[in-house]
Scaffold this active site. Structure first.
Site, short mmCIF file in Angstrom:
data_model
loop_
_atom_site.label_atom_id
_atom_site.label_comp_id
_atom_site.label_asym_id
_atom_site.label_seq_id
_atom_site.Cartn_x
_atom_site.Cartn_y
_atom_site.Cartn_z
CE1 TYR A 51 25.77 20.03 -25.33
CE2 TYR A 51 26.68 18.33 -23.90
CZ TYR A 51 26.83 19.50 -24.61
OH TYR A 51 28.04 20.15 -24.61
N GLY A 198 37.12 19.29 -28.95
CA GLY A 198 37.40 19.47 -30.38
C GLY A 198 38.80 19.08 -30.79
CB ALA A 201 39.69 19.36 -36.26
CE LYS A 202 32.46 21.50 -36.20
NZ LYS A 202 31.70 22.48 -37.01
N GLY A 203 36.57 15.31 -36.56
CA GLY A 203 36.96 14.08 -37.24
C GLY A 203 37.96 14.25 -38.35
CG LEU A 205 42.97 17.08 -36.87
CD1 LEU A 205 43.41 17.88 -35.66
CD2 LEU A 205 43.96 17.22 -38.01
CE LYS A 208 33.53 12.30 -39.45
NZ LYS A 208 32.45 13.17 -38.91
#
Length: 299
Positions: A51, A198, A201-203, A205, A208
């Site tokens: 990272y 996760g 779920a990348k936002g 849930l 988004k």
């Protein structure tokens, strides 16, 4: 905050934990967020040497140096940065791991890592060599425990058979239930902790807009969100709260690792712990409206 034992280790991990990958490059902002999370009970902080080419480890190390013994540091190894600083190569060899840990220790400003994880892995790796490196580092006291970060069932099975790992970090959410098919019960049976990433779920849930995700098309995703919203409204929660409860109420999950970027996100996620847990009938509805996805590869 509830703390769960990570596999057979002596580590007790907060049920919501902090994934540092999403931290911004501004140090003072990141430090405040990490301190806030610690003050609210989060004790597990997850990073990786990959990272920001190691800067993420530096930020975490500087931020927690005054309370190092009160937190669990987890980092990862296996992705060797090229000299151009832009790309990397997969390297699970013993010699590389033994060298890379020294760099991580320096960046983290610590003389030991609580949980050292292989950052990926394939079935064609020299797995016995990788395990040997981790065992050497344990004997030397440079790491306390080791695990892997992988979603590949065939790799996970091999490490279950061959190693003394205490954890697996893998993706799991209402929209990604692939781990249920082969891995969660296997890890539970062997008393190996599961760190779920996760979970939102990348936002998707967490508010988004609905979009394609794994084997869900946009329409299917929207149907899941609509039902999630109905349950959330009826129980006075946000959809973020309900989605996270779905994860942490899974008995095989030790902690949900959250990629937190802002103080608001931190507060909303922590609010999950103040809400009434999902009832069995509510969980049953969520299972019915979502897919029991399966892995197509790496079986």
């Amino acid at each position: 905050m509830k703390y769960n034992q990570l596999g057979v280790s002596e580590l007790f991990v907060s049920e919501l934990s902090f994934g540092c990958m999403s931290l911004k490059e501004d140090f003072s902002t990141s430090e405040r967020l990490i301190h806030n999370a610690f003050e609210k009970g989060i004790n597990y902080f997850d990073t990786a040497d990959l990272y920001q080419n190691g800067y993420n480890e530096e930020v975490l190390g500087r931020s927690i140096k005054n309370f190092r013994k009160d937190v669990i540091i987890a980092t990862k190894v296996g992705n060797q940065i090229r000299e151009d600083g832009k790309n990397w190569d997969w390297n699970p060899r013993k010699s590389y791991i033994l060298k890379a840990v020294e760099d991580s220790l320096k960046r983290l400003q610590t003389d030991y890592i609580d949980l050292y994880q292989l950052h990926g892995g394939t079935i064609d790796d020299p797995i016995d060599e990788t395990i040997e490196a981790f065992e050497i580092l344990k004997r030397e006291g440079k790491i306390r425990y080791y695990g892997i970060s992988s979603i590949r069932p065939n790799v996970i099975k091999e490490y279950v058979k061959q190693s003394n790992m205490v954890s697996v970090m893998m993706q799991y959410s209402l929209l990604d239930r692939r781990a249920e098919e082969e891995c969660l019960q296997l890890l539970y049976d062997h008393n190996i902790g599961v760190l779920a990433r996760g979970g939102l779920a990348k936002g998707i849930l967490a508010g988004k807009p609905a979009k394609e995700y794994l084997d869900y098309n946009t329409t299917e995703t929207k149907k899941v969100i609509d039902k999630l919203t109905q349950i959330s409204i009826a129980t006075n929660k946000t959809i973020c709260n309900t989605a996270l409860q779905f994860v942490i109420q899974q008995p095989t999950i030790t902690s949900a690792v959250l990629g937190i970027r802002t103080a608001h996100q931190l507060e909303e996620c922590l609010a999950t712990l103040q809400t009434i847990p999902l009832l069995s009938e509510e969980l049953e509805v969520l299972y019915k409206i979502s897919k029991a996805n399966t892995y197509d590869l790496h079986r």
